[in-house]
Design an enzyme around this catalytic site. Structure first.
Site, PDB file in Angstrom:
ATOM      1  N   ASN A 210       0.843  -1.204   0.000  1.00  0.00           N
ATOM      2  CA  ASN A 210       0.000   0.000   0.000  1.00  0.00           C
ATOM      3  C   ASN A 210       0.873   1.246   0.000  1.00  0.00           C
ATOM      4  O   ASN A 210       2.100   1.162   0.001  1.00  0.00           O
ATOM      5  CB  ASN A 210      -0.957  -0.024   1.192  1.00  0.00           C
ATOM      6  N   VAL A 309      -2.629  -5.046  16.079  1.00  0.00           N
ATOM      7  CA  VAL A 309      -2.993  -4.126  17.157  1.00  0.00           C
ATOM      8  C   VAL A 309      -4.024  -4.793  18.084  1.00  0.00           C
ATOM      9  O   VAL A 309      -3.957  -4.636  19.313  1.00  0.00           O
ATOM     10  CB  VAL A 309      -3.463  -2.765  16.566  1.00  0.00           C
ATOM     11  N   PHE A 324      -4.334   3.355  14.458  1.00  0.00           N
ATOM     12  CA  PHE A 324      -4.583   4.385  13.450  1.00  0.00           C
ATOM     13  C   PHE A 324      -5.689   3.898  12.527  1.00  0.00           C
ATOM     14  O   PHE A 324      -5.872   2.691  12.355  1.00  0.00           O
ATOM     15  CB  PHE A 324      -3.318   4.673  12.629  1.00  0.00           C
TER      16      PHE A 324
END
Ligand code: C5P
Length: 406
Positions: A210, A309, A324
């Site tokens: 990405n 996460v 995020f």
């Protein structure tokens, strides 16, 4: 940089070649909304004209201890009382020695003695002078007296020698001063940051990835190092130099990042997941380069990567966890959904695919959410945004776990 604080800073400039960098430092402090008055030693005025600092600060420069005109405008005691913070950059061996021993034979050393505000010094000198036991003793003495020492950095010196003695770059001094002077809550924390994209190989030459540049995670790492945290940065492939002062672990795939982050988080206080982790990887990675049309019906089968996460948020004991979210639409709902589903303590969300901000940009704006609150961090460069986000994290962390008075 965005506006962080509004402080009255007394900037002391000593006579060294790094004095020219103090002009940039002053400019950056002004940009942060600080009011700055400059005090120059006699030697500093031989390196850079006081007029430069006058123009940049909007105030006349102070240099004489016994100048009746200046004393009438603002006496040295008034000047010391005016300041929220005394920053001496560059600080020469001579001025540091005077400060360490209470000498007050010029305006700057007198101001140090008279100042009751926090004092920061950014030493700059030849590497041999920095290494001399007497200089090190003076530095240790000043630290015992509560002075914060920023740097010096290592590298090539103006005299052509290599080693410690270069003044830390102005942007890093600003970051260090702002974050330490507005909380200091990050110092000593064990922090793990993930940054950049991951790459999921299809064959030896191709991968899925990405647009993440890693800039936000690297800026957070630098800001946290400057604030005295013990930082481990786990980074996917990016075009940025490894930040000095942090433990650096380079990874490529999401699975490698998962392993590295979970290992590093075993005894961490805080995890910030700024990486853009690929959600999927190829089920089969070809051992040799795939030829055109070789994948059946041109279909590549994917399987889900673990959510890093969320895994960190499931650890026991668990560090404080910040995620995020980069969104192209419905930012608030998606961000709040991720905060809850991943059991995060905070989530920093930003728009991507817009004209300004996002993945590859120098600047960004963040909508930050936690279970019972939110804050917008306005569009700013990622360095400044990192400082602001760290401050917010530190405030929230310590609100939940207040520091006990000794
Ligand atoms: O679900 P989404 O990818 O949008 O969530 C973004 C957050 O989750 C980021 O903090 C990112 O680092 C993290 N993440 C992760 N592991 C994944 C996917 C995302 O840690 N596999």
């Amino acid at each position: 940089m965005g506006r962080v604080i509004n402080k009255r800073i007394l900037l002391g400039v000593c006579g060294g070649i790094a004095a020219y960098k103090a002009a940039e430092l002053l400019r950056l402090l002004r940009k942060q909304g600080c009011e700055v008055r400059v005090v120059m030693t006699a030697a500093a005025a031989r390196f850079v004209a006081p007029l430069t600092f006058q123009a940049l600060s909007g105030h006349s420069v102070h240099s004489e201890l016994l100048d009746p005109e200046q004393e009438q405008a603002m006496s040295h005691i008034q000047l010391a009382r005016w300041a929220d913070l005394l920053l001496i950059a560059p600080a020469t061996a001579d001025t540091l020695a005077k400060m360490a021993h209470g000498l007050a034979d010029d305006l700057l050393s007198t101001l140090y003695l008279a100042a009751e505000c926090p004092v920061y010094v950014a030493p700059a000198m030849n590497q041999a002078m920095w290494g001399k036991p007497v200089t090190q003793e003076n530095i240790a003495r000043l630290q015992q007296h509560g002075v914060t020492v920023i740097g010096p950095a290592a590298g090539e010196q103006a005299c052509g020698e290599q080693g410690y003695g270069r003044m830390v770059e102005p942007a890093e001094i600003v970051q260090s001063v702002l974050i330490q002077s507005t909380g200091g809550l990050i110092a000593g924390l064990k922090l793990v940051v993930s940054a950049g994209p991951t790459r999921e190989p299809l064959d030896p030459v191709r991968f899925i990835s990405n647009r993440s540049s890693g800039k936000m995670g690297y800026a957070l790492t630098k800001a946290a190092v400057a604030a005295g945290a013990d930082v481990t940065l786990v980074s996917g492939p990016v075009h940025l130099p490894a930040p000095t002062g942090a433990k650096f672990i380079q990874v490529e795939t999401a699975l490698q990042m998962y392993q590295a982050v979970l290992n590093a988080c075993a005894d961490a206080d805080l995890y910030i997941g700024a990486a853009a982790v690929a959600d999927y990887r190829a089920k089969q990675v070809a051992g040799r380069k795939l030829k055109k049309g070789e994948a059946e019906d041109s279909v590549i089968e994917l399987e889900k990567n673990p959510d890093i996460v969320a895994a960190v948020a499931g650890l026991l004991p668990k560090p404080w966890v910040v995620g995020f979210a980069a969104e192209t639409d419905d930012l608030e709902n998606y961000a709040l959904g991720k905060l809850r589903s991943k059991n995060l303590d905070m989530i920093a969300a930003n728009w991507v695919g817009r004209a300004e901000g996002g993945f590859d940009s120098e600047r960004n704006a963040l909508q930050v959410f936690w279970p019972d609150g939110r804050k917008t961090l306005e569009m700013a460069d990622k360095t400044s945004l990192a400082v602001q986000l760290l401050q917010l994290i530190a405030e929230r962390m310590h609100e939940k776990n207040p520091i006990k008075n000794p």
